[in-house]
Design a protein around this motif. Structure first.
Motif, PDB file in Angstrom:
ATOM      1  N   GLU A 185       0.794  -1.149  -0.040  1.00 12.26           N
ATOM      2  CA  GLU A 185       0.079   0.115  -0.082  1.00 12.26           C
ATOM      3  C   GLU A 185       0.808   1.294  -0.004  1.00 12.26           C
ATOM      4  O   GLU A 185       1.827   1.355   0.987  1.00 12.26           O
ATOM      5  CB  GLU A 185      -1.160  -0.082   1.194  1.00 12.26           C
ATOM      6  N   VAL A 186       0.290   2.062  -0.991  1.00 12.08           N
ATOM      7  CA  VAL A 186       1.235   3.174  -1.040  1.00 12.08           C
ATOM      8  C   VAL A 186       0.553   4.769  -0.667  1.00 12.08           C
ATOM      9  O   VAL A 186      -0.779   4.822  -1.204  1.00 12.08           O
ATOM     10  CB  VAL A 186       2.067   3.440  -2.616  1.00 12.08           C
ATOM     11  N   ASP A 187       0.901   5.638  -0.195  1.00 11.50           N
ATOM     12  CA  ASP A 187       0.252   6.716   0.425  1.00 11.50           C
ATOM     13  C   ASP A 187      -0.026   7.622  -0.667  1.00 11.50           C
ATOM     14  O   ASP A 187       1.040   8.232  -1.138  1.00 11.50           O
ATOM     15  CB  ASP A 187       0.923   7.352   1.512  1.00 11.50           C
ATOM     16  N   ALA A 188      -1.248   7.964  -1.520  1.00 10.91           N
ATOM     17  CA  ALA A 188      -1.449   8.899  -2.759  1.00 10.91           C
ATOM     18  C   ALA A 188      -1.370  10.154  -2.005  1.00 10.91           C
ATOM     19  O   ALA A 188      -1.142  10.928  -3.066  1.00 10.91           O
ATOM     20  CB  ALA A 188      -2.595   8.376  -3.222  1.00 10.91           C
ATOM     21  N   ASP A 189      -1.918  10.512  -1.016  1.00  6.74           N
ATOM     22  CA  ASP A 189      -1.956  11.800  -0.651  1.00  6.74           C
ATOM     23  C   ASP A 189      -2.123  12.203   0.893  1.00  6.74           C
ATOM     24  O   ASP A 189      -2.750  13.312   1.391  1.00  6.74           O
ATOM     25  CB  ASP A 189      -3.550  12.330  -1.197  1.00  6.74           C
ATOM     26  N   GLY A 190      -1.586  11.512   1.691  1.00  5.13           N
ATOM     27  CA  GLY A 190      -1.667  11.614   3.105  1.00  5.13           C
ATOM     28  C   GLY A 190      -2.956  11.513   3.739  1.00  5.13           C
ATOM     29  O   GLY A 190      -3.137  11.968   4.887  1.00  5.13           O
ATOM     30  N   HIS A 191      -3.894  10.669   3.145  1.00  2.83           N
ATOM     31  CA  HIS A 191      -5.060  10.515   3.832  1.00  2.83           C
ATOM     32  C   HIS A 191      -5.183   9.643   4.918  1.00  2.83           C
ATOM     33  O   HIS A 191      -6.020   9.917   5.771  1.00  2.83           O
ATOM     34  CB  HIS A 191      -5.923  10.075   2.752  1.00  2.83           C
ATOM     35  N   ARG A 192      -4.225   8.460   4.863  1.00  2.00           N
ATOM     36  CA  ARG A 192      -4.745   7.492   5.746  1.00  2.00           C
ATOM     37  C   ARG A 192      -3.529   6.765   6.012  1.00  2.00           C
ATOM     38  O   ARG A 192      -3.007   6.606   7.295  1.00  2.00           O
ATOM     39  CB  ARG A 192      -5.810   6.867   5.452  1.00  2.00           C
ATOM     40  N   SER A 193      -3.210   5.659   5.131  1.00  4.17           N
ATOM     41  CA  SER A 193      -1.972   4.845   5.591  1.00  4.17           C
ATOM     42  C   SER A 193      -1.048   4.674   4.273  1.00  4.17           C
ATOM     43  O   SER A 193      -1.678   5.034   3.015  1.00  4.17           O
ATOM     44  CB  SER A 193      -2.501   3.483   5.982  1.00  4.17           C
ATOM     45  N   GLY A 194      -0.189   3.763   4.001  1.00  3.69           N
ATOM     46  CA  GLY A 194       0.583   3.526   3.037  1.00  3.69           C
ATOM     47  C   GLY A 194       2.139   4.175   3.024  1.00  3.69           C
ATOM     48  O   GLY A 194       2.458   5.174   3.730  1.00  3.69           O
ATOM     49  N   VAL A 195       3.031   3.538   2.507  1.00  2.00           N
ATOM     50  CA  VAL A 195       4.312   3.858   2.249  1.00  2.00           C
ATOM     51  C   VAL A 195       4.514   5.028   1.479  1.00  2.00           C
ATOM     52  O   VAL A 195       3.514   5.127   0.435  1.00  2.00           O
ATOM     53  CB  VAL A 195       5.046   2.851   1.639  1.00  2.00           C
ATOM     54  N   ALA A 196       5.290   6.319   1.724  1.00  2.00           N
ATOM     55  CA  ALA A 196       5.540   7.198   0.674  1.00  2.00           C
ATOM     56  C   ALA A 196       6.003   7.026  -0.577  1.00  2.00           C
ATOM     57  O   ALA A 196       6.897   6.038  -0.705  1.00  2.00           O
ATOM     58  CB  ALA A 196       6.175   8.528   1.486  1.00  2.00           C
ATOM     59  N   PRO A 197       5.479   7.271  -1.683  1.00  4.76           N
ATOM     60  CA  PRO A 197       5.883   6.750  -3.075  1.00  4.76           C
ATOM     61  C   PRO A 197       7.355   7.105  -3.121  1.00  4.76           C
ATOM     62  O   PRO A 197       7.644   6.191  -4.033  1.00  4.76           O
ATOM     63  CB  PRO A 197       5.068   7.763  -4.008  1.00  4.76           C
ATOM     64  N   GLY A 198       7.834   7.952  -2.737  1.00  2.00           N
ATOM     65  CA  GLY A 198       9.248   8.349  -2.889  1.00  2.00           C
ATOM     66  C   GLY A 198      10.361   7.661  -1.720  1.00  2.00           C
ATOM     67  O   GLY A 198      11.472   7.844  -2.000  1.00  2.00           O
ATOM     68  N   ASP A 199       9.414   6.798  -0.976  1.00  2.00           N
ATOM     69  CA  ASP A 199      10.532   6.292  -0.019  1.00  2.00           C
ATOM     70  C   ASP A 199      10.979   4.755  -0.669  1.00  2.00           C
ATOM     71  O   ASP A 199      10.646   3.680  -0.227  1.00  2.00           O
ATOM     72  CB  ASP A 199       9.488   5.861   1.402  1.00  2.00           C
ATOM     73  N   ARG A 200      12.023   4.761  -1.490  1.00  4.72           N
ATOM     74  CA  ARG A 200      12.407   3.701  -2.159  1.00  4.72           C
ATOM     75  C   ARG A 200      12.895   2.771  -1.379  1.00  4.72           C
ATOM     76  O   ARG A 200      12.799   1.363  -1.685  1.00  4.72           O
ATOM     77  CB  ARG A 200      13.638   4.081  -3.241  1.00  4.72           C
ATOM     78  N   ASP A 201      13.835   3.298  -0.247  1.00  6.48           N
ATOM     79  CA  ASP A 201      14.339   2.377   0.605  1.00  6.48           C
ATOM     80  C   ASP A 201      13.210   1.384   1.626  1.00  6.48           C
ATOM     81  O   ASP A 201      13.406   0.144   1.486  1.00  6.48           O
ATOM     82  CB  ASP A 201      15.132   3.126   1.593  1.00  6.48           C
ATOM     83  N   THR A 202      12.257   1.899   2.010  1.00  5.91           N
ATOM     84  CA  THR A 202      11.225   1.166   2.491  1.00  5.91           C
ATOM     85  C   THR A 202      10.499   0.173   1.708  1.00  5.91           C
ATOM     86  O   THR A 202      10.336  -1.014   1.910  1.00  5.91           O
ATOM     87  CB  THR A 202      10.276   2.103   3.564  1.00  5.91           C
ATOM     88  N   LEU A 203      10.160   0.886   0.450  1.00 11.40           N
ATOM     89  CA  LEU A 203       9.461  -0.191  -0.496  1.00 11.40           C
ATOM     90  C   LEU A 203      10.468  -1.304  -1.011  1.00 11.40           C
ATOM     91  O   LEU A 203       9.956  -2.238  -1.171  1.00 11.40           O
ATOM     92  CB  LEU A 203       9.265   0.849  -1.730  1.00 11.40           C
TER      93      LEU A 203
END
Length: 383
Positions: free
Chosen positions: A138-156
């Motif tokens: 799950e990736v965070d599209a807009d800071g709404h609820r949950s998910g990995v930040a799309p630019g957080d390449r290390d965590t992904l």
């Protein structure tokens, strides 16, 4: 599916849930055509419908694809022959045995997660069971609820590697642009859809750059699905409430009021004429306590009141609601006339939130084009 002889609405016990089949079909056809024009697949979200009969209209085939929001839904739809499903709520480790049982029955049920802790739990489950559970990050599209930040390449990448090490199957990324529900300007909604797309592609590219697979790039909400103009890099769109429609989505601009297929049938049980009230037997137990439209430009109270043909009475809303009583009244400042509705007369009430109103009922009474009940379709509730 029960098939009563086409009966008139005035023979139904109230309150009860009505579903206009022609509007349902039109809503599904419209969304499917829009998404096919953008080159992507519709994976309908069944959390609103919670009905196998509705699912078979919404899905591309009897086996799917589909999205669910509870494991009870996954079990129910799997028992009805649906095979391709995503459980689109972050996985709790204690639920993995139940996921495994659904998968053992023949359904390809994927799960989602957004943390290393969840990835470790799924990897351990896969290692111990030999079941390569498919996973979407799950990736965070807009800071709404949950998910990995799309630019957080290390965590992904770290999540993907931990899944692979345990034998789970990384299937891709999944996003939900929840902030779109707060919008109503078409240009802003189109921009939200594009931001969701860019976030999804950014995350997918990060996984691929790390040498990890990402065959599925899944986005979806009814507003962004409706207002998307470019879905390059996306493989599928998940949306659900568009099928039935509701007043909140009408306030967003995702559906028109005349597209809303769901309504609650209610009976007039009294009047408070000095107050300008008509009292019906549908309170918040039948309509839900959702007041989401109160934050929109047009506050619809607890629902918009229609005649038996589904045409809204001018400015007549459910102004207030108790457990089993609904108070119909004109909007403040309205110059419309209160309709003359005698005790025993019936009305149809359009819901603020189709998911919440549907959850109060265990069946749909299906309306044909003549406004009679053509069938009864069961629906489920629970987790």
């Amino acid at each position: 599916m029960a098939e009563p002889s086409r009966i008139p609405l005035d023979r139904l016990p109230t309150p009860c849930l009505l579903l206009d089949e022609a509007r349902l079909h039109a809503n599904v056809a419209g969304m499917r055509a829009h998404l096919e024009g953008l080159g992507v697949t519709l994976r309908p979200h069944l959390k609103t419908a919670k009905s196998l009969d509705v699912a078979r209209i919404a899905m591309a085939s009897p086996s799917g694809p589909a999205t669910v929001s509870t494991l009870l839904e996954a079990e129910y739809f799997a028992a009805g022959g649906v095979r391709d499903m995503i459980y689109a709520v972050g996985i709790a480790p204690a639920k993995l045995p139940r996921v495994a049982a659904i998968r053992a029955g023949g359904a390809d049920l994927a799960v989602i997660l957004d943390s290393l802790e969840q990835a470790d739990a799924v990897a351990e489950h896969a290692r111990a069971s030999g079941d390569a559970v498919p996973v979407l990050i799950e990736v965070d599209a807009d800071g709404h609820r949950s998910g990995v930040a799309p630019g957080d390449r290390d965590t992904l990448a770290a999540i993907g590697r931990r899944l692979a090490a345990g034998g789970a199957a990384l299937r891709g990324v999944l996003l939900h642009a929840g902030d779109s529900y707060a919008l109503s300007d078409p240009a802003a909604l189109t921009a939200a859809a594009e931001a969701e797309r860019v976030a999804a592609v950014t995350a997918a590219d990060a996984l691929r750059a790390a040498g990890l697979p990402c065959p599925v790039v899944s986005v979806g909400s009814t507003p962004t699905a409706r207002f998307a103009r470019d879905l390059t890099g996306i493989t599928e769109v998940r949306a659900g409430v568009f099928m039935l429609g509701d007043l909140f989505q009408a306030g967003v601009g995702s559906v028109a009021v005349e597209d809303i297929a769901l309504s609650v049938l209610a009976t007039v049980i009294g009047h408070q004429r000095t107050k300008g009230w008509i009292v019906v037997d549908a309170g918040w137990m039948a309509l839900s306590r959702d007041r989401g439209t109160a934050r929109q430009a047009v506050d619809q109270g607890y629902g918009l009141v229609c005649d038996m043909a589904g045409r809204p009475y001018p400015d007549l809303i459910v102004r207030d609601a108790n457990q089993e009583h609904g108070i119909l009244a004109l909007r403040s400042g309205s110059g419309a006339a209160l309709p003359d509705l005698a005790v025993g007369a019936q009305v149809r009430i359009l819901p603020n939130h189709a998911c919440a109103t549907g959850a109060q009922h265990d069946r749909y009474h299906i309306l044909d084009e003549e406004g009679r009940v053509a069938a009864v379709w069961p629906r489920i509730n629970g987790w």
